[in-house]
Design an enzyme around this catalytic site. Sequence first.
Site, PDB file in Angstrom:
ATOM      1  N   ASP A 172       0.854  -1.182   0.000  1.00 43.23           N
ATOM      2  CA  ASP A 172       0.000   0.000   0.000  1.00 43.23           C
ATOM      3  C   ASP A 172       0.891   1.234   0.000  1.00 43.23           C
ATOM      4  O   ASP A 172       1.462   1.600   1.030  1.00 43.23           O
ATOM      5  CB  ASP A 172      -0.919   0.011   1.234  1.00 43.23           C
ATOM      6  CG  ASP A 172      -1.994  -1.085   1.170  1.00 43.23           C
ATOM      7  OD1 ASP A 172      -1.818  -2.061   0.402  1.00 43.23           O
ATOM      8  OD2 ASP A 172      -3.014  -0.946   1.884  1.00 43.23           O
ATOM      9  N   LYS A 240      -6.750   3.289  -3.530  1.00 42.66           N
ATOM     10  CA  LYS A 240      -7.174   3.272  -2.126  1.00 42.66           C
ATOM     11  C   LYS A 240      -7.368   4.707  -1.670  1.00 42.66           C
ATOM     12  O   LYS A 240      -6.602   5.601  -2.052  1.00 42.66           O
ATOM     13  CB  LYS A 240      -6.089   2.566  -1.307  1.00 42.66           C
ATOM     14  CG  LYS A 240      -6.289   2.557   0.196  1.00 42.66           C
ATOM     15  CD  LYS A 240      -5.176   1.732   0.887  1.00 42.66           C
ATOM     16  CE  LYS A 240      -5.190   1.928   2.400  1.00 42.66           C
ATOM     17  NZ  LYS A 240      -4.075   1.217   3.062  1.00 42.66           N
ATOM     18  N   LYS A 276     -10.150   0.319  -2.605  1.00 49.78           N
ATOM     19  CA  LYS A 276     -10.085   0.083  -1.168  1.00 49.78           C
ATOM     20  C   LYS A 276     -10.368   1.366  -0.393  1.00 49.78           C
ATOM     21  O   LYS A 276      -9.509   2.244  -0.312  1.00 49.78           O
ATOM     22  CB  LYS A 276      -8.705  -0.455  -0.779  1.00 49.78           C
ATOM     23  CG  LYS A 276      -8.541  -0.687   0.738  1.00 49.78           C
ATOM     24  CD  LYS A 276      -7.168  -1.259   1.081  1.00 49.78           C
ATOM     25  CE  LYS A 276      -6.954  -1.305   2.598  1.00 49.78           C
ATOM     26  NZ  LYS A 276      -5.585  -1.752   2.951  1.00 49.78           N
TER      27      LYS A 276
END
Lengths: 340, 287, 499
Positions: A172, A240, A276
């Site tokens: 991430d 995300k 996400k």
Amino acid sequence: MTSQIPVKAQNAPTDRAAEVLGGPVSDTSLRRYLEGIPGVDAVGLEARAASLGTRSIKTTSKARALDTIISLIDLTTLEGADTPGKVRSLVAKALTPDAADPTCPRVAAVCVYGDMVASAVDALGASHGLDTAPGGINVAAVATAFPSGRASRSVKLADTAEAVAAGADEIDMVIDRGAFLSGRYGEVFDEIVAVKEACRRPDGRYAHLKVILETGELNTYDNVRRASWLSILAGGDFIKTSTGKVAPAATLPVTLSMLEVVRDWYRLTGERIGVKPAGGIRTSKDAIKYLVTVAETTGVEWLQPHLFRFGASSLLNDVLLQRQKLSTGHYSAPDYVTID
Amino acid sequence: MSRLSVAKTYKLYIGGAFVRSESGRVYEVTTKKGAFAANAAKASRKDARDAVVAARTATAKWAALTPYNRGQVLYRVAELLEGRRAQFVQEIVGGEGVSVAAANAQVDAAVDLWVWYAGWCDKYLQVAGTANPVAGPYFNLSVPEPTGVVAVIAPQGAADSLLGLVSTVAPAIVSGNAVVVIASESAPLPAVSLTEILATSDLPGGVVNVLSGSAAEMAPWLVAHADVNAVDLTGADELDWAGLEAEAAGTLKRVVRPTGRTLAPPALSRITALTETKTVWHTKALI
Amino acid sequence: MTLTTPSALDFLDYAPAPESRGILSLREEYGLFIDGEYVEGHGTPFATISPSTGEHLAMMAAGNAEDVDRAVAAARRAYTTVWSRMPGAERAKYLFRIARLVQERSRELAVAESLDNGKPIKETRDFDVPTVAAWFFYYAGWADKLEHAGLGPDPRGLGVAAQIIPWNFPLMMLAWKIAPALAAGNTVVIKPASTTPLTALLFADILQQADLPAGVVNILSGPGSMGSAMVEHPDVDKVAFTGSTEIGRGIARAISGSRKKLTLELGGKGANIVFDDAPIDAAIEGIVSGIFFNQGQVCCAGSRLLVQESIHDEVVERLKQRLTTLRVGDPLDKNTDVGAINSASQLKTITDLADAGEAEGAVKWSAPCVLPDRGFWYAPTIFTGVSTSHRIAREEIFGPVLSVLTFRTPAEAIAKANNTPYGLSAGIWSDKGSRVLAVVDRLRAGVVWANTFNKFDPASPFGGYKESGYGREGGLPGIQSYLTTGPTDAVTAAKGSTK
């Protein structure tokens, strides 16, 4: 969009981006492309999100929804105080969310800082790997000088490579919001491409790359939309919303706007990108609104762990309480779920 | 031997041009005492039709001018009327049988009325429009706009033969409407002379079209005409105005009913009665 | 990739989530509401049914001319003896009280409205009924501030108002009519539509709870002929009508030559203009709510979609995909987006016009949905390849049917939008502010929504140009429509404002 650009999986992101942009990738060509994307009307977007939020999910649908939520969670601990012990505890919870109910599904992944990856991998043992082990769980690591991203490119790449080497299945990363907001789109693009390359394992396969936009710092929906396109063009597997360290974190309208980009990218290329939302989703009720939003924007095929995740920590326990309520018929209490 | 004066031919005023009736008809206008004053054109239904076409064309241009500009044009009408008062006094004295002083007073009032309405052009919208505090993230504004083509039956009869017409025509054009007006049948001369002022006042041709002749004959055609948006029946007391109003319902025209007076008192409502309120919503967001 | 849950993929098949009907207890019969009491009518009682199932809901009394006389007399008496003498501040408190009672009983009213009309509970619960309360709340505050309504220091009510309302927003239209009338000091005789009388007579119960003086509001269910008797009644001072242009014409004729005031909210064929720089996702939502809100049975529906040619295919494709997510069915299910058509006759109108569209060569596409086998239903439908000369581009369909046309330049869009005898609503979708404002200026429509559609608010005037009617409801013009400055009222008839 009617014309489809065929996916050439073997293409490097830069080549594919050039194909979409119709020319070499540069600040100018990216600017022309990103600023040519239809704008977002904030009022319309928020109204649509609110309307999706009024869907009423009952009985059997609700039971399915709750289990789906659990299977999509990246169970997360991102504290300065994290220790291997804390991570082991998190992994135990991820593997056995509800000790009283063996039918309870497992979460998709645990999400930790890079230096905790080894502990997580170790704790998972044979259950490591969503795709490889039966009932397996992935290890996701935040990287690239998370959460601010304020470090040199070499530090960010090293951060990434180390986590991958330690066994992280997913990275991430954060985008350089400073560069993005000052219009240096090329720089943001190049960095994502470089981090993606740092996700490459010795066997040639890549750790999945989730690109964190930190929407709370981008401020406008138009920026969120452009950053989403930019991240996808640069090869992100997931987009995300947030680090969870900046408010506001995930919101339903922001997530909706990102899902719309993913839907449009799929129309354009036939390729599915994941989304996400992370931070701030604490209740089953909220999470169900996200499921509805996914189902009615990109379609239900996105409700799978490789296309949708919740970045969350306290959400899991609320889902478990609701799950217990559905199976027992009466309201449960916090003492009947484990704290981590 | 005294000089023989040159008499004026009184024509219709359509689309900015002085024209005879296409029917070739005229009728005799007499003074209050019954003497021959002039032959006025007796407009036909086809003249009325031509006037509606001219008005429709003109209203777009007139309404598109800035309110400031329209105000200046209306004020210009007042200026010119003031300068040519002698002619109007003479026609009023002849047609109405009133004193020179009374005729002068009527011209004064007509001039002042043009000035009063001129000043409304860039204000009526501020007074009649509203900013609407809706419960949501929206900009919301209501503004009055001209309704389009207005057919006016000016007060008929001999009294207030200039002022009556001005009191119905001036407010109608403030917002940007174009009018087709049927002048007083019995005392049309001041109305027709006013067209000479309108023609030289920067008022675009077709914004005011003046028909002389029989109101009873022309009015039914105008109230039934599908390209007319509103009818002002102020001067229709003696006509079958209920029938005219019923006919106007065919295309749901806006109707101003008769008042039984020789003139329409100055009022903002004269302007707003011939406008449409448009409400605009727009989303409003920082992000 | 294995799913740990069995069936996330059929997640969209939401289980039924019906709103409870337990909150609503209907009587077997409802009388007319005259002079503060439910009374029997002189006509033959009729059944009101649920259009989604055909289920019998209740018997409704039917009035006739005699009942109209009684109601007008009661309204006149209430006007003369009570309502016109009451201080504005006291009238205001009655209206506030009504607003609160509507809020308290909102769920009950929403369920009743969905049952009787066929519209989704989502709309009655989140839009119709809250708007009813808002309308009373807004106009309540005007009752003691009439000297600020722009009509001079001492405006007053007109007297008795005869009000006739349609079936598409039964209770909301009732509020739009009654609230400003009462605030301005008028008394009311109101007739709900014959297919949707239920909530009006439930509302009478609220008036009793509010202890509104007898005769101030009289509610008459019954046939259309009763409406004529109301319009033509010599002791009526004001007529307000919402409904079809045809009936509106008849009313305008009927009151000609009288001193009655009139406001008309009639039909429309709204243009929804989508420019190539539109915020596309919001535009798709706006197109959907523009034509499928309330099954398209909305006078201001965006029934003509004008799309810039360069984005036509993309917009149509996105629109079709969006329509596949619309849930058509049980109006009482909280997840229903599109409910039932209000009546068999309206369904026939829609079907006939859609057939005409196909016959004239337009291409029909309907959302794939399973329609219930009882009741009156029409699937959300789009026609592409529509020309301005087609009937479906000119006539009001009043159903969930969208006609898609194209344009190339703003001037062409404006010309096509205005090319109709109607002039009620329009929409514009563009990110370019200067263009939005310029196009707004040139559209001949009473309500223009820019980057939104079908928004309503009691503070916002609503009403049409041309054959869509005259006068405005909502906002300041809405109260002016019920006021006068004196007996020698110069400017009358068509316009609400008088001075």
